[in-house]
Design an enzyme around this catalytic site. Structure first.
Site, PDB file in Angstrom:
ATOM      1  N   ASP A  62       0.739  -0.930  -0.276  1.00  0.00           N
ATOM      2  CA  ASP A  62       0.063   0.023  -0.139  1.00  0.00           C
ATOM      3  C   ASP A  62       0.789   1.377  -0.027  1.00  0.00           C
ATOM      4  O   ASP A  62       1.350   1.490   1.041  1.00  0.00           O
ATOM      5  CB  ASP A  62      -0.943  -0.018   1.301  1.00  0.00           C
ATOM      6  CG  ASP A  62      -1.822   1.122   1.479  1.00  0.00           C
ATOM      7  OD1 ASP A  62      -1.612   2.031   0.420  1.00  0.00           O
ATOM      8  OD2 ASP A  62      -2.417   1.493   2.536  1.00  0.00           O
TER       9      ASP A  62
ATOM     10  N   GLU B 127      -0.440  10.870   0.868  1.00  0.00           N
ATOM     11  CA  GLU B 127      -1.960  10.234   0.896  1.00  0.00           C
ATOM     12  C   GLU B 127      -2.167   9.870   2.257  1.00  0.00           C
ATOM     13  O   GLU B 127      -3.220  10.082   2.898  1.00  0.00           O
ATOM     14  CB  GLU B 127      -2.087   9.454  -0.170  1.00  0.00           C
ATOM     15  CG  GLU B 127      -3.378   8.765  -0.320  1.00  0.00           C
ATOM     16  CD  GLU B 127      -3.738   7.616   0.536  1.00  0.00           C
ATOM     17  OE1 GLU B 127      -4.920   7.292   0.426  1.00  0.00           O
ATOM     18  OE2 GLU B 127      -2.870   7.152   1.227  1.00  0.00           O
TER      19      GLU B 127
ATOM     20  N   HIS C 170      -1.992  -2.358   6.226  1.00  0.00           N
ATOM     21  CA  HIS C 170      -1.366  -1.481   7.225  1.00  0.00           C
ATOM     22  C   HIS C 170      -0.861  -2.397   8.361  1.00  0.00           C
ATOM     23  O   HIS C 170      -0.890  -1.749   9.497  1.00  0.00           O
ATOM     24  CB  HIS C 170      -2.582  -0.313   7.776  1.00  0.00           C
ATOM     25  CG  HIS C 170      -2.631   0.868   6.664  1.00  0.00           C
ATOM     26  ND1 HIS C 170      -2.897   1.877   7.489  1.00  0.00           N
ATOM     27  CD2 HIS C 170      -2.559   0.936   5.360  1.00  0.00           C
ATOM     28  CE1 HIS C 170      -2.835   3.013   6.466  1.00  0.00           C
ATOM     29  NE2 HIS C 170      -2.789   2.149   5.286  1.00  0.00           N
TER      30      HIS C 170
END
Length: 354
Positions: A178, A210, A322
């Site tokens: 990610d 981001e 994450h």
């Protein structure tokens, strides 16, 4: 096999390059080297976004913007104690339980390896064992004294997770997939368009920050001001034990997901239906995505242009998002690349005024 179409050395290099929010320089430099002879033009805006451009031969061509974010969740040094332990500020969203014994790199004058530490379970009270350790209770141990640490590290330096990309079974595994797997996909899209005639000017935008609030896309969305836009990001694949199918969001290996909704955006129905049509026509594996939380650069691609843009998003399903090790399926990566290329070359067919 989809893996045969993936340049694993390049994906590995992109993923393993450090780039916490606000510290994307190394990733940007790598991408410029990779694309400078591929695209027609490129520039870096004042925010740090890298904008690459494939020009159309069509007069007064409209603008089509793809965006993938360069930054990864990371940390910033905020204190070095008398014993050399580093305290940190998180940059992006972390699940604290994933930090225990996490190996990291502290990026100072030179990189230092470190490990996330906290009070060991043997020293916890019965009550402490029942609680999740908070971010504030962790520290980074580089195995060095305060004096040695301060030769290389200062307050404000960045810290990133450290792990190599490798295959586990049929899946790609590593840190910061990610959004580095989508950064890789966008690089391949721009390469695929190099020798093609396109009806629009294609902007391949690699955004910054981001993970801390879609900040780079706000500037890039306004600066490029595209007519059409697609954010490329990852999404939740909850196809794991303990969750029912209604909570999967997406599934690994079922293709790139066409986003309908997330916590920050209702995707433009014209773009959603266009992507569905292009995918069906070209037999590109895809799946729908309704994400009840979180957000992507889509929000600012859609809202920041002067007149807004017809915007949507494509996602790569990902397990353990994450967390320490993120997982992606090669089939989904290839499907994203293929659908992006076809979406650009067939954009004349989209209904703009509905």
């Amino acid at each position: 096999m989809s893996l045969d179409r993936i340049d694993m050395p390049l994906l590995k290099k992109i993923s393993e390059t450090s780039g916490a929010p606000g510290f994307e320089k190394n990733v940007r430099k790598l991408l410029i080297e990779e694309l400078k002879d591929i695209v027609d033009d490129y520039y870096v805006d004042n925010m740090g976004n890298l904008i690459t451009i494939k020009k159309s031969n069509t007069a007064n061509a409209k603008k089509f913007m793809f965006a993938a974010h360069m930054d990864e969740i990371g940390f910033m040094v905020k204190y070095i104690d008398d014993n050399g332990y580093i305290r940190f500020q998180t940059l992006g969203g972390f699940d604290p339980k994933t930090l225990t014994s996490l190996r990291v790199k502290v990026h100072g004058k030179k990189d230092l390896l470190g490990v996330m530490g906290c009070k060991p379970i043997h020293s916890m009270s019965a009550a402490e064992r029942q609680k999740v350790v908070t971010n504030e209770e962790y520290f980074i141990d580089c195995g060095l004294s305060k004096e040695e640490i301060e030769k290389h590290v200062k307050i404000g330096d960045s810290i990133t997770r450290w792990q190599e990309v490798e295959m586990i079974g049929d899946l790609i595994n590593g840190k910061s997939l990610d959004d580095r797997v989508c950064v890789y996909a966008l690089v391949e899209v721009m390469k695929a368009l190099k020798n093609q005639d396109v009806p629009v000017d294609v902007y391949g935008v690699f955004t910054v920050q981001e993970e801390v609030g879609l900040r780079g896309a706000q500037v890039a969305g306004h600066g490029v001001s595209p007519d059409f836009g697609i954010a490329l990001d990852v999404t939740v694949a909850n196809d794991i034990p303990g969750l029912s199918p209604q909570d999967y969001v997406t599934q690994m290996g079922k293709g790139t997901s066409i986003k309908h909704f997330d916590g920050g955006t209702i995707c433009d129905r014209r773009m959603v239906e266009y992507l569905e049509t292009v995918a069906e026509k070209n037999e590109i594996t895809n799946q729908p995505e309704v994400l009840p939380f979180g957000g992507t650069d889509t929000a600012n691609i859609q809202r920041m242009p002067k007149n807004g843009s017809i915007a949507g998003a494509l996602s790569i399903p990902m397990r353990y998002l994450h967390q320490t090790t993120e997982m992606a399926h090669p089939t989904d990566v290839v499907a994203m690349i293929d659908l992006c290329v076809k979406a650009v070359t067939e954009i004349d067919s989209i209904v703009i005024n509905d």
